[in-house]
Design a protein around this motif. Structure first.
Motif, PDB file in Angstrom:
ATOM      1  N   ARG A  78       0.968  -1.430   0.148  1.00 43.25           N
ATOM      2  CA  ARG A  78       0.300  -0.047  -0.063  1.00 43.25           C
ATOM      3  C   ARG A  78       0.888   1.646  -0.402  1.00 43.25           C
ATOM      4  O   ARG A  78       0.631   2.213  -0.293  1.00 43.25           O
ATOM      5  CB  ARG A  78      -0.909  -0.350   1.324  1.00 43.25           C
ATOM      6  CG  ARG A  78      -1.658  -1.042   1.699  1.00 43.25           C
ATOM      7  CD  ARG A  78      -2.271  -1.035   0.607  1.00 43.25           C
ATOM      8  NE  ARG A  78      -4.308  -1.907   0.076  1.00 43.25           N
ATOM      9  CZ  ARG A  78      -5.193  -1.262   0.463  1.00 43.25           C
ATOM     10  NH1 ARG A  78      -5.819  -0.755  -0.406  1.00 43.25           N
ATOM     11  NH2 ARG A  78      -5.964  -3.152  -0.119  1.00 43.25           N
ATOM     12  N   MET A  79       2.238   1.082   0.377  1.00 44.75           N
ATOM     13  CA  MET A  79       2.777   2.472   0.685  1.00 44.75           C
ATOM     14  C   MET A  79       3.187   2.591  -0.914  1.00 44.75           C
ATOM     15  O   MET A  79       3.433   3.910  -1.208  1.00 44.75           O
ATOM     16  CB  MET A  79       3.840   2.259   1.475  1.00 44.75           C
ATOM     17  CG  MET A  79       3.523   2.129   2.995  1.00 44.75           C
ATOM     18  SD  MET A  79       4.850   2.145   4.448  1.00 44.75           S
ATOM     19  CE  MET A  79       5.853   3.659   4.265  1.00 44.75           C
ATOM     20  N   VAL A  80       3.725   1.438  -1.779  1.00 38.48           N
ATOM     21  CA  VAL A  80       4.352   1.569  -2.575  1.00 38.48           C
ATOM     22  C   VAL A  80       3.714   2.571  -3.798  1.00 38.48           C
ATOM     23  O   VAL A  80       3.508   3.515  -4.351  1.00 38.48           O
ATOM     24  CB  VAL A  80       5.131   0.161  -3.708  1.00 38.48           C
ATOM     25  CG1 VAL A  80       5.106   0.627  -5.315  1.00 38.48           C
ATOM     26  CG2 VAL A  80       5.672  -0.215  -2.529  1.00 38.48           C
ATOM     27  N   GLU A  81       2.030   2.016  -3.524  1.00 34.16           N
ATOM     28  CA  GLU A  81       0.895   2.506  -4.569  1.00 34.16           C
ATOM     29  C   GLU A  81       0.853   4.170  -4.042  1.00 34.16           C
ATOM     30  O   GLU A  81       0.106   4.843  -4.706  1.00 34.16           O
ATOM     31  CB  GLU A  81      -0.242   1.573  -4.401  1.00 34.16           C
ATOM     32  CG  GLU A  81      -0.327   0.196  -4.728  1.00 34.16           C
ATOM     33  CD  GLU A  81      -1.845  -0.156  -4.666  1.00 34.16           C
ATOM     34  OE1 GLU A  81      -2.437   0.347  -3.938  1.00 34.16           O
ATOM     35  OE2 GLU A  81      -1.256  -1.205  -4.346  1.00 34.16           O
ATOM     36  N   LEU A  90      13.761   2.569   0.458  1.00 29.29           N
ATOM     37  CA  LEU A  90      14.523   3.856   0.756  1.00 29.29           C
ATOM     38  C   LEU A  90      14.653   3.240   2.607  1.00 29.29           C
ATOM     39  O   LEU A  90      15.127   3.220   3.035  1.00 29.29           O
ATOM     40  CB  LEU A  90      14.623   5.553   0.362  1.00 29.29           C
ATOM     41  CG  LEU A  90      15.702   5.559  -0.973  1.00 29.29           C
ATOM     42  CD1 LEU A  90      15.135   6.686  -1.539  1.00 29.29           C
ATOM     43  CD2 LEU A  90      16.432   5.236  -0.454  1.00 29.29           C
ATOM     44  N   LEU A  91      12.837   3.515   3.034  1.00 25.21           N
ATOM     45  CA  LEU A  91      12.546   3.753   4.254  1.00 25.21           C
ATOM     46  C   LEU A  91      12.856   2.155   4.753  1.00 25.21           C
ATOM     47  O   LEU A  91      13.200   1.630   5.880  1.00 25.21           O
ATOM     48  CB  LEU A  91      11.120   4.101   3.832  1.00 25.21           C
ATOM     49  CG  LEU A  91      10.416   3.767   4.911  1.00 25.21           C
ATOM     50  CD1 LEU A  91      10.870   4.608   6.754  1.00 25.21           C
ATOM     51  CD2 LEU A  91       8.860   3.847   5.211  1.00 25.21           C
ATOM     52  N   GLY A  92      12.238   0.480   3.878  1.00 22.83           N
ATOM     53  CA  GLY A  92      12.467  -0.105   3.888  1.00 22.83           C
ATOM     54  C   GLY A  92      13.734  -0.807   4.086  1.00 22.83           C
ATOM     55  O   GLY A  92      14.317  -1.449   5.630  1.00 22.83           O
ATOM     56  N   LEU A 125       8.964  -3.363   4.100  1.00 24.57           N
ATOM     57  CA  LEU A 125       8.045  -2.687   2.845  1.00 24.57           C
ATOM     58  C   LEU A 125       9.430  -2.607   2.355  1.00 24.57           C
ATOM     59  O   LEU A 125       9.238  -2.178   0.539  1.00 24.57           O
ATOM     60  CB  LEU A 125       9.033  -1.568   3.409  1.00 24.57           C
ATOM     61  CG  LEU A 125       8.268  -1.107   5.570  1.00 24.57           C
ATOM     62  CD1 LEU A 125       8.653   0.053   5.876  1.00 24.57           C
ATOM     63  CD2 LEU A 125       6.866  -1.001   5.142  1.00 24.57           C
ATOM     64  N   ALA A 126      10.309  -2.957   1.974  1.00 25.89           N
ATOM     65  CA  ALA A 126      11.744  -3.121   0.764  1.00 25.89           C
ATOM     66  C   ALA A 126      11.487  -4.227  -0.006  1.00 25.89           C
ATOM     67  O   ALA A 126      11.696  -4.220  -1.760  1.00 25.89           O
ATOM     68  CB  ALA A 126      13.148  -3.575   1.226  1.00 25.89           C
ATOM     69  N   SER A 127      10.360  -5.389  -0.151  1.00 25.11           N
ATOM     70  CA  SER A 127      10.109  -6.151  -1.452  1.00 25.11           C
ATOM     71  C   SER A 127       9.513  -6.058  -2.252  1.00 25.11           C
ATOM     72  O   SER A 127      10.038  -6.302  -3.393  1.00 25.11           O
ATOM     73  CB  SER A 127      10.021  -7.276  -0.748  1.00 25.11           C
ATOM     74  OG  SER A 127       9.804  -8.404  -1.313  1.00 25.11           O
ATOM     75  N   PRO A 128       8.210  -5.400  -1.438  1.00 23.63           N
ATOM     76  CA  PRO A 128       6.818  -5.216  -3.094  1.00 23.63           C
ATOM     77  C   PRO A 128       7.364  -3.672  -3.626  1.00 23.63           C
ATOM     78  O   PRO A 128       6.991  -3.838  -4.713  1.00 23.63           O
ATOM     79  CB  PRO A 128       6.215  -5.029  -1.926  1.00 23.63           C
ATOM     80  CG  PRO A 128       6.746  -4.452  -1.044  1.00 23.63           C
ATOM     81  CD  PRO A 128       7.330  -5.495  -0.820  1.00 23.63           C
ATOM     82  N   ALA A 129       8.554  -2.696  -2.682  1.00 25.86           N
ATOM     83  CA  ALA A 129       8.562  -1.851  -3.713  1.00 25.86           C
ATOM     84  C   ALA A 129      10.026  -2.542  -4.759  1.00 25.86           C
ATOM     85  O   ALA A 129       9.754  -1.601  -5.800  1.00 25.86           O
ATOM     86  CB  ALA A 129       9.370  -0.360  -2.161  1.00 25.86           C
ATOM     87  N   GLY A 337       1.852  -2.993  -6.428  1.00 26.16           N
ATOM     88  CA  GLY A 337       2.912  -2.437  -5.546  1.00 26.16           C
ATOM     89  C   GLY A 337       1.295  -3.782  -4.689  1.00 26.16           C
ATOM     90  O   GLY A 337       2.307  -4.131  -3.450  1.00 26.16           O
ATOM     91  N   ARG A 338       0.502  -3.251  -4.533  1.00 25.70           N
ATOM     92  CA  ARG A 338      -0.496  -4.275  -3.585  1.00 25.70           C
ATOM     93  C   ARG A 338       0.121  -6.014  -4.398  1.00 25.70           C
ATOM     94  O   ARG A 338       0.117  -7.023  -3.764  1.00 25.70           O
ATOM     95  CB  ARG A 338      -1.882  -4.318  -3.807  1.00 25.70           C
ATOM     96  CG  ARG A 338      -2.795  -4.862  -3.101  1.00 25.70           C
ATOM     97  CD  ARG A 338      -4.393  -4.401  -3.177  1.00 25.70           C
ATOM     98  NE  ARG A 338      -4.251  -2.464  -3.170  1.00 25.70           N
ATOM     99  CZ  ARG A 338      -4.822  -1.430  -3.726  1.00 25.70           C
ATOM    100  NH1 ARG A 338      -6.044  -2.226  -3.605  1.00 25.70           N
ATOM    101  NH2 ARG A 338      -5.115  -0.208  -4.130  1.00 25.70           N
ATOM    102  N   VAL A 339      -0.237  -6.490  -5.550  1.00 19.92           N
ATOM    103  CA  VAL A 339       0.255  -7.410  -6.630  1.00 19.92           C
ATOM    104  C   VAL A 339       1.495  -7.778  -5.884  1.00 19.92           C
ATOM    105  O   VAL A 339       2.196  -9.043  -5.480  1.00 19.92           O
ATOM    106  CB  VAL A 339      -0.474  -6.748  -7.653  1.00 19.92           C
ATOM    107  CG1 VAL A 339       0.143  -8.447  -8.429  1.00 19.92           C
ATOM    108  CG2 VAL A 339      -1.489  -6.979  -8.142  1.00 19.92           C
TER     109      VAL A 339
END
Length: 402
Positions: A78-81, A90-92, A125-129, A337-339
């Motif tokens: 969701r954060m990616v989106e 970067l945050l992750g 956080l980093a993986s979906p991003a 991002g969600r997927v």
């Protein structure tokens, strides 16, 4: 702003150079997360011995990481989106680096476990991003190529990780693994800082129903990792505890597998771009079912084990880019991002379920008969994958599909 152009034939889009650079950076992030699991697993007995921890206590170092990793994936998607893949990555990575430093300096097992919780949050956080960013700038028709490179790097990380972890632990002690991970994390941060905004090169296919293909791909990912991680965990247990093989000799099976996944994935990605996801995914699951079925009937440490690992490596190499491409191309770019988070969650949950079921089968004794039943279960999971692909990948990614 990078643009995607088309070759003179008008049929094969050319990907901008910036998109290839971003793919390299995102692949480095994914490889870091893959290395983390294998390096820490190898170093764990030494770290546990240093703190006087039992095997059960040591297991919490892994369990805490994977649990928080899985829990953080959907919020990470969701954060990616909302904020984009670069900021989220970067945050992750910053959170992951903080956890890694905490682990390198840990003075007790409790602190080490807490550091893994922090690392898991960062990885979630980093993986979906990273997966979303990897296909940024790639048209839908070329995403298989990008995902094949991604899958190949992950396969090679599985090969390099245990070797690197063993060398670091033997040469400089278990903490050297955490310091190495910290250096790699800072390198990944530097690569992520170089990302640029890349224009998309045309829409993905419209979502078919409520993300039906994406859900099928997530189930496919879970089945893939359940059969792969669960059965090879069982083989490792049998070779070392029942057959009397040493750790290095027993490690030959997963090393062969990782090597051929790495070799097959880029080729599989291009094949998927040309022919679509359904055919390669069906072939991958069918080949896996044949190998696991043969393993279930033959001696588990016989001469056909390595050739079977070669075939299985190519089979899994077909599955990785096909699964990810089917999911990402079935939804608009805004939902990537969600997927991506759903795919990663499927892999983690599948791996955990596979290991848990294999461990349950060995709850009393590690024997060849019990191993044969586990391998037969792997064949059944592969056949279930055939059914999911046949029902859920309705022409997804067919040639020329945009």
């Amino acid at each position: 702003m990078a643009q995607t152009v088309t070759e003179g034939s008008g049929q094969r889009p050319v990907v901008a150079r910036a998109a290839w650079r971003q793919l390299a950076a995102c692949t480095a992030v994914a490889t870091l997360l893959q290395l983390d699991g294998t390096i820490v697993t190898v170093a764990l007995p030494s770290a546990g011995g240093h703190f006087g921890a039992t095997a059960q206590g040591q297991s919490w170092v892994l369990t805490a990481y994977f649990a928080t990793y899985a829990a953080g994936l959907l919020p990470g998607g969701r954060m990616v989106e909302r904020f984009g893949p670069r900021r989220t990555a970067l945050l992750g990575l910053a959170v992951f680096a903080a956890g890694t430093l905490m682990g390198a300096l840990a003075g007790s097992l409790a602190v080490l476990i807490a550091s893994r919780v922090v690392q898991g949050v960062g990885a979630g956080l980093a993986s979906p991003a990273a997966l979303t960013g990897a296909v940024g700038g790639f048209p839908a028709e070329r995403r298989g190529t990008a995902l094949g490179i991604w899958g190949g790097a992950s396969g090679l990380a599985n090969l390099v990780g245990p070797l690197l972890g063993g060398l670091l632990t033997a040469g400089w002690g278990w903490r050297a693994n955490w310091w190495t991970l910290l250096a790699l994390t800072l390198s990944a941060v530097a690569a992520a800082l170089g990302w640029v905004r890349i224009a998309t090169s045309g829409p993905s296919r419209a979502a078919d129903g409520p993300m039906r293909t994406a859900r099928a791909a997530s189930i496919t990912a879970a089945l893939t990792f359940a059969m792969m991680i669960g059965t090879f965990f069982a083989i490792e247990q049998y070779l070392q505890q029942a057959a009397g093989y040493g750790a290095l000799t027993a490690a030959a099976a997963p090393m062969v597998l990782a090597l051929f996944i790495g070799a097959a994935s880029p080729v599989a990605g291009r094949t998927t771009d040309r022919y679509g996801e359904r055919g390669p995914a069906l072939c991958g699951f069918l080949a896996a079912a044949v190998v696991f079925g043969a393993y279930a009937l033959l001696p588990p440490h016989g001469p056909l084990m390595v050739p079977g690992g070669v075939v299985l490596g190519f089979a899994l190499g077909l599955l990785f880019p096909a699964t990810s491409r089917a999911a990402l191309n079935s939804v608009p770019d805004a939902l990537h991002g969600r997927v991506s988070a759903q795919l990663s969650a499927g892999r983690l949950l599948g791996a955990a379920a596979g290991v848990a079921l294999a461990g349950l089968s060995f709850r009393q004794h590690v024997t060849a008969d019990r191993l044969h039943w586990i391998l037969l279960g792997g064949a059944i999971l592969a056949l279930a994958g055939v059914a999911v692909v046949a029902a859920g990948f309705h022409g997804a990614g067919s040639r020329g599909d945009g």
